[in-house]
Design an enzyme around this catalytic site. Sequence first.
Site, PDB file in Angstrom:
ATOM      1  N   LYS A 111       0.823  -1.215   0.000  1.00  0.00           N
ATOM      2  CA  LYS A 111       0.000   0.000   0.000  1.00  0.00           C
ATOM      3  C   LYS A 111       0.853   1.259   0.000  1.00  0.00           C
ATOM      4  O   LYS A 111       0.475   2.261  -0.614  1.00  0.00           O
ATOM      5  CB  LYS A 111      -0.947   0.013   1.209  1.00  0.00           C
ATOM      6  CG  LYS A 111      -2.121  -0.920   1.047  1.00  0.00           C
ATOM      7  CD  LYS A 111      -3.231  -0.562   2.027  1.00  0.00           C
ATOM      8  CE  LYS A 111      -4.412  -1.503   1.870  1.00  0.00           C
ATOM      9  NZ  LYS A 111      -5.426  -1.289   2.905  1.00  0.00           N
ATOM     10  N   LYS A 194      -6.559  -9.443  -8.947  1.00  0.00           N
ATOM     11  CA  LYS A 194      -7.728  -9.555  -8.069  1.00  0.00           C
ATOM     12  C   LYS A 194      -8.787  -8.526  -8.436  1.00  0.00           C
ATOM     13  O   LYS A 194      -8.454  -7.414  -8.829  1.00  0.00           O
ATOM     14  CB  LYS A 194      -7.305  -9.315  -6.615  1.00  0.00           C
ATOM     15  CG  LYS A 194      -7.144 -10.602  -5.816  1.00  0.00           C
ATOM     16  CD  LYS A 194      -6.686 -10.336  -4.403  1.00  0.00           C
ATOM     17  CE  LYS A 194      -7.845 -10.065  -3.467  1.00  0.00           C
ATOM     18  NZ  LYS A 194      -7.406 -10.054  -2.054  1.00  0.00           N
ATOM     19  N   LYS A 197     -11.589  -2.652  -5.753  1.00  0.00           N
ATOM     20  CA  LYS A 197     -12.380  -1.423  -5.722  1.00  0.00           C
ATOM     21  C   LYS A 197     -11.693  -0.305  -6.473  1.00  0.00           C
ATOM     22  O   LYS A 197     -12.326   0.635  -6.913  1.00  0.00           O
ATOM     23  CB  LYS A 197     -12.653  -0.999  -4.276  1.00  0.00           C
ATOM     24  CG  LYS A 197     -11.374  -0.673  -3.499  1.00  0.00           C
ATOM     25  CD  LYS A 197     -11.695   0.051  -2.220  1.00  0.00           C
ATOM     26  CE  LYS A 197     -10.460   0.668  -1.612  1.00  0.00           C
ATOM     27  NZ  LYS A 197      -9.528  -0.305  -1.026  1.00  0.00           N
TER      28      LYS A 197
END
Length: 344
Positions: A111, A194, A197
């Site tokens: 991240k 994956k 969002k």
Amino acid sequence: MKRIFSGVQPTGNLHLGNYLGAIRNFVRLQDDYDCIFCVVDMHAITVWQDPVELQRNTREVTAAYLAAGIDPKRNIVFNQSQAPQHAELAWIFNCVARLGWLNRMTQFKEKAGKHRENASVGLYVYPNLMAADILAYRATHVPVGEDQKQHLELTRDIAQKFNHDFGVDYFPIVEPLIQGEATRIMSLRDGSKKMSKSDPSDMSRITMSDDAEAVAQKIRRAKTDPDALPGPEVLDDRGRVAAAAEAARPEAFNLLRIYAALADKSLAETLTEFEGSQFSHFKTVLTDLAVATLGPVGAEMKRLMADPGQVDAVLAEGAARARAIAEPILAEVQDIVGFLRPKP
Ligand code: TRP
């Protein structure tokens, strides 16, 4: 009864991966466990969130829980920031966890990326807050996806070190409940990534609020390959798709897994059912199933989103019940650590 804690971040675009990988499983656990389902808004702000969007997304995750069938009377449904014990315990855990432990967290590295110096301190200590979420209720079981296993290991390490450092046997060593084969839902545009969002393409994901038409369109346009569908011979003796077969046709296996999950069938049964079929036929059947299963959930979410008063009341009631459990636990922790407080 065994106690479960789990959480979903209110960061928008709830999608099929969140539903099949997490929320739908929560619904099934509510019969066998005493469950606490949290909307982790304090985790969300480790990356900047627009305040108006954060409120909306907090209601949306709550609506998804309720629409999927979580009963807020039998379980506790609330948003994290309404129980201050999470933050209080997280501070104590900041002083238990070691820098070396956090430096190993792969999710932080992913991240924070190349701009590590610019990441918030909150993002770095995120796993300590997650440990506090769970242990403020002395929960024993946590349903999580593969990507959270490392954070759960850290929770176990923190509990162990706390118990050891203070010579107590206070916090339980939590057990992960890793869910079945359908949990890794991949992008509809690229079967090697994956479903996410944050993918810039809306066509890459089916969201929980998509209507029938959007679901149908996304499945129709989902990436495939020219071959007919494989049969159960691609499975190894443990029932897994052989690595070479998977790598050759990631989109095909993703769609087959989505079908299996929605139909509540094993992948083996699904492969047998569609062996030799063309994608055109399979996609029609998959669309009908997806619309039939997701449609009612999306419609109920929409109804709830139009009634924020009802959603907020569920959160307020859940938060009061959550605090009633966490408060005495925090008081005991304060005694263990040596914080003075007035005794009744
Ligand atoms: N970190 C989890 C995720 O991103 C969310 C989460 C926060 C959580 N606290 C938790 C999950 C406690 C399980 C238990 O998916």
